[in-house]
Scaffold this active site. Structure first.
Site, PDB file in Angstrom:
ATOM      1  N   ASN A 109      45.705  47.773  37.465  1.00 35.28           N
ATOM      2  CA  ASN A 109      46.287  46.890  38.277  1.00 35.28           C
ATOM      3  C   ASN A 109      47.004  48.523  38.921  1.00 35.28           C
ATOM      4  O   ASN A 109      47.243  49.251  37.909  1.00 35.28           O
ATOM      5  CB  ASN A 109      46.894  46.441  38.846  1.00 35.28           C
ATOM      6  CG  ASN A 109      47.193  46.072  40.522  1.00 35.28           C
ATOM      7  OD1 ASN A 109      49.314  46.434  40.591  1.00 35.28           O
ATOM      8  ND2 ASN A 109      47.006  45.161  40.831  1.00 35.28           N
TER       9      ASN A 109
HETATM   10  N1  PLP Z   1      48.361  42.504  38.177  1.00 30.40           N
HETATM   11  C1  PLP Z   1      47.298  42.051  39.092  1.00 30.40           C
HETATM   12  C2  PLP Z   1      45.964  41.967  38.158  1.00 30.40           C
HETATM   13  C3  PLP Z   1      47.570  42.305  40.705  1.00 30.40           C
HETATM   14  O1  PLP Z   1      45.519  41.883  41.388  1.00 30.40           O
HETATM   15  C4  PLP Z   1      48.200  42.271  40.915  1.00 30.40           C
HETATM   16  C5  PLP Z   1      48.567  42.534  42.500  1.00 30.40           C
HETATM   17  O2  PLP Z   1      47.285  42.562  43.424  1.00 30.40           O
HETATM   18  C6  PLP Z   1      48.989  42.567  40.773  1.00 30.40           C
HETATM   19  C7  PLP Z   1      49.081  43.268  38.940  1.00 30.40           C
HETATM   20  C8  PLP Z   1      50.716  42.956  41.273  1.00 30.40           C
HETATM   21  O3  PLP Z   1      51.546  42.026  41.712  1.00 30.40           O
HETATM   22  P1  PLP Z   1      53.100  42.142  42.201  1.00 30.40           P
HETATM   23  O4  PLP Z   1      52.943  42.623  43.509  1.00 30.40           O
HETATM   24  O5  PLP Z   1      53.309  40.472  42.311  1.00 30.40           O
HETATM   25  O6  PLP Z   1      53.582  43.319  41.621  1.00 30.40           O
END
Ligand code: PLP
Length: 344
Positions: A109
């Site tokens: 991400n």
């Molecule tokens: N990690 C993954 C695998 C995600 O799919 C996402 C968001 O879609 C995130 C991290 C980020 O999440 P947050 O908005 O809670 O920071």
């Protein structure tokens, strides 16, 4: 989200607690300890992540996965600086900091790359294999090349449930590398963590006993409204020691007692919301079985949708269905996909 969770959030807002230390609101801290252990057991995480275990592990609620990843990256960075200065006293602190390097996959991400920017430490986005999974061989090669070039490897952030296709990085083979080369291993299971709760998805948990930290968003798959991101640490002292900045007005006489952590040392902000309340009410109202059937329902819906796609000659699958995610596209030119996306 769910109504119980919304009620919990409203109550927390109404109480107006800003629980930056245990003494500000013992309930705020202690309920968090309770629900994080419940959740760890519910997700069948290794025992050492529980506050109630004998070791230094435990869980905390962060606002978002991005914050959890940043905390892991910063803590790993500080631990690497400390240990490198012990083994290489000839290097100055700024020389050590200038050599630090971290790793993740090109499928991870955006928040992983952002954590690198915020931590002023380059994160190499390694090419995932054809099935979009990052494996140990790729990591080992990258680390060996970097060490040969004089760099200091700090952390690898693996993903269970990538944003694009819900692919699961191979935690066991990554752990083989990280254990040998003394690199922190963090798992971002922001979405797929919900699957840990199901016996039929037990395979997802493989290797979690070997990771240093992990995060899972309850606001993605556990009927708790935003913001609520669970994070577990195998050794919370590594985070506390990295972030512990004290003032006389923050001290209280119960500090340092086991089972009453001051979560301000585990996170970026000083103040914190009473998020455990919405988790507690959600669990108490829906029950473990209710939450499990919620996750199962999403998987069943995805399986049903996958059948629709496969039985319709206009569409094709792009990646295997995983948990609640089905990646598909119209056959033919990419323009068709762009148009469908726009219309949706
Ligand atoms: N990690 C993954 C695998 C995600 O799919 C996402 C968001 O879609 C995130 C991290 C980020 O999440 P947050 O908005 O809670 O920071």
């Amino acid at each position: 989200t769910s109504y119980p969770s919304i009620v919990g959030d409203m109550l927390a807002s109404g109480f107006g607690i800003i629980g930056f230390s245990w003494i500000c609101s013992p309930a705020c801290t202690e309920l968090e300890v309770v629900v994080m252990d419940w959740l760890a057991k519910f997700l069948k995480l290794p025992e050492h992540f529980l506050h109630a275990s004998d070791g230094p592990g435990g869980g905390v609620i962060q606002g978002s996965a991005s914050e959890a990843v940043l905390v892991a990256v910063l803590a790993a960075r500080e631990q690497a600086v400390i240990s490198c200065r012990e083994t290489h006293p000839e290097l100055s602190e700024s020389e050590v900091r200038g050599k630090l390097i971290a790793y993740s996959s090109d499928q991870s991400n955006s928040c992983i790359e952002k954590a690198g920017v915020l931590a002023a430490m380059p994160i190499k986005l390694l090419p995932a294999d054809e099935d979009l999974i990052l494996r140990g061989d790729t990591l080992r090669k990258a680390i060996e090349d970097d060490v040969a070039a004089g760099l200091i490897p700090v952390i690898c952030i693996a993903t269970l449930g990538t944003t694009g296709t819900c692919a699961y990085d191979d935690i066991d083979s990554l752990a083989d590398v990280c254990e040998t080369l003394k690199v922190w291993l963090h798992v971002d299971a922001a979405y797929a963590g919900g699957g840990f709760a199901l016996e039929e998805c037990a395979e997802l948990r493989r290797g979690l006993d070997r990771v240093d930290s992990l995060n899972f968003n309850l606001h993605k798959f556990m009927l708790v409204n935003f913001d609520c991101s669970a994070m577990w640490l195998r050794d919370a002292n590594k985070v506390v020691d990295s972030f512990n900045v004290d003032r006389i007005y923050l001290k209280h006489k119960h500090e340092g007692q086991s089972q009453i952590p001051d979560f301000r040392h585990w996170q970026i902000p000083l103040g914190r919301r009473f998020r455990a309340l919405k988790v507690w009410i959600t669990f108490r109202t829906l029950g473990a079985e209710g939450l499990r059937s919620h996750v199962r329902k999403h998987i069943a819906l995805a399986q049903q949708f996958e059948k629709f796609v496969k039985n319709d000659s206009r569409f094709e699958m792009v990646a295997p269905q995983a948990l609640g995610l089905v990646c598909f596209r119209p056959r033919g030119d990419n323009e068709n996909t762009a148009q469908l996306l726009q219309r949706l």
